[in-house]
Scaffold this motif. Structure first.
Motif, mmCIF file in Angstrom:
data_model
loop_
_atom_site.group_PDB
_atom_site.id
_atom_site.type_symbol
_atom_site.label_atom_id
_atom_site.label_comp_id
_atom_site.label_asym_id
_atom_site.label_seq_id
_atom_site.Cartn_x
_atom_site.Cartn_y
_atom_site.Cartn_z
ATOM 1 N N SER A 2 0.794 -1.211 0.000
ATOM 2 C CA SER A 2 0.000 0.000 0.000
ATOM 3 C C SER A 2 0.830 1.266 0.000
ATOM 4 O O SER A 2 0.307 2.334 -0.272
ATOM 5 N N CYS A 22 -9.912 2.950 -8.400
ATOM 6 C CA CYS A 22 -9.054 1.934 -7.772
ATOM 7 C C CYS A 22 -7.681 1.866 -8.420
ATOM 8 O O CYS A 22 -6.773 1.242 -7.871
ATOM 9 N N ARG A 24 -6.745 0.314 -11.159
ATOM 10 C CA ARG A 24 -6.416 -0.879 -11.946
ATOM 11 C C ARG A 24 -6.476 -0.582 -13.453
ATOM 12 O O ARG A 24 -7.222 0.289 -13.896
ATOM 13 N N THR A 159 -10.398 0.562 -2.600
ATOM 14 C CA THR A 159 -9.631 -0.665 -2.360
ATOM 15 C C THR A 159 -9.838 -1.163 -0.933
ATOM 16 O O THR A 159 -8.989 -1.868 -0.375
#
Ligand SMILES: [Zn+2]
Length: 377
Positions: A2, A22, A24, A159
């Protein structure tokens, strides 16, 4: 893992290749184009063919403001949030219905709309600068770093992590001191004046503030590490128990947003840490817990009048008094709540009272209600 998330947020990727929430990559996960203003909200307030009047999207239609995000964020993470919020925010008495809704939920949801608008508008060239050698974006490049604080909150939420705020010099075990990274205020709105729509939305990326009004609920949220709540939270106590006219709500928002322009520079700087036990990002402000960062020497009455004028669609020159005070539609001469003058008689009485200032005449720039009466035309 993180810590990587933190550095990833601080270097935002292109919204056309990575989920703005997020982070991604669309190459690896399924994605959908989403309405930034949810369809249930547009449906409830008949926004489909309406145009936004917030500065970074003037003239754009609500139903055309979309951005691609990943399906997990769209359907699962934020979908669950909207399942909780949509019946509340479309309730006949949304203020009362929202009483059991956590401030975290409201901040995450409003923050998501705000963040997607920022990312979307930063991805679009500002037509006013298109002929310059280096055209700028609708949200200019130099505003973007300050908005990443909101991006961090959104990334944490998307997340399944948290984000908390603390101050410079806090004790070594500061869990007791961790607080929400935002300042959120709710107000009861009086929807009786049918000239005004039951909906409003406005934002200010430069000071990271957003406001939203749906029916009887008005919400103002600053993503400021909780500074306003801590040092200025009592300034709206006198409004408790009163219902605000839409223009009064707009003035409250203007004054709240303005406060973020008088902050000490260190209050706008943060250092991020990752706290594994809490599964949360810790944002540490560079000012100390007991230092009030709202600086009197940065106060500028003309700038305050400009904020109030912009939000209430009034002329700043009428708001700024010769002695440097700004007029208000919130308080009477005793400092108590001032009911807003709506009817012709009330406006006449208010104009006759030397201690009252009447805003207006109301400009048609207000998102006025086409089904209401025509008295403001
Ligand atoms: Zn996503």
């Amino acid at each position: 893992m993180s810590l990587r998330m933190i550095s990833d947020v601080l270097k935002p990727r292109d919204v056309s290749t990575h989920c703005a929430q997020c982070g991604r990559a669309f190459a690896r996960v399924p994605s959908d184009e989403e309405h930034i203003f949810p369809k249930w909200l547009q449906h409830h307030h008949n926004l489909w063919t309406r145009r936004l009047n917030i500065p970074n999207f003037i003239g754009k239609r609500y139903d055309s403001v979309k951005l691609v995000i990943c399906q997990r964020c769209n359907n699962k993470t934020y979908g669950a949030l909207e399942t909780r919020l949509s019946p509340v925010l479309t309730d006949d008495d949304s203020f009362a219905a929202a009483a059991h809704i956590d401030a975290d939920d409201l901040a995450a949801w409003l923050g998501k709309i705000f963040w997607l608008l920022i990312r979307k508008s930063h991805s679009v060239v500002d037509f006013r600068t298109r002929d310059l050698p280096e055209p700028d974006r609708i949200v200019p490049n130099d505003v973007m770093p300050g908005t990443l604080y909101l991006g961090m909150i959104q990334r944490a939420f998307a997340t399944n992590k948290g984000m908390v705020s603390c101050y410079a010099g806090d004790p070594a075990f500061p869990e007791f001191f961790y607080a929400e990274p935002y300042s959120l205020y709710r107000f009861r709105i009086d929807p009786a004046d049918s000239r005004f729509e039951a909906f409003d939305f406005f934002d200010n990326p430069a000071i990271l503030g957003v406001g939203f009004r749906t029916g009887t609920l008005g919400v103002i949220c600053l993503f400021d590490g909780g500074l306003h709540r801590r040092f200025r939270g009592q300034m709206w106590d006198f409004l408790a128990g009163h219902a605000l006219h839409p223009v009064q709500f707009a003035e409250v928002a203007a004054r709240t947003f303005y406060d973020n322009t008088v902050l000490h520079d260190d209050a706008m700087r943060v250092t991020y840490y990752w706290n594994k036990e809490l599964n949360a990002v810790v944002s540490q402000l560079h000012t100390r817990r007991n230092f009030d960062p709202y600086l009197a020497e940065k106060h500028d009455p003309a700038r305050l009048a400009a904020f109030i004028g912009r939000h209430t669609f009034s002329d700043p020159k009428q708001i700024l008094q010769a002695d440097g005070r700004t007029v208000s539609c919130l308080r009477d001469k005793n400092g108590d709540f001032l009911p807003f003058a709506v009817t012709e008689e009330e406006i006449k009485a208010a104009r006759a009272d030397p201690d009252q200032i009447v805003f207006g005449p109301l400009d048609t720039d207000w998102r006025t209600n086409p089904d209401g009466n025509e008295s403001n035309q």
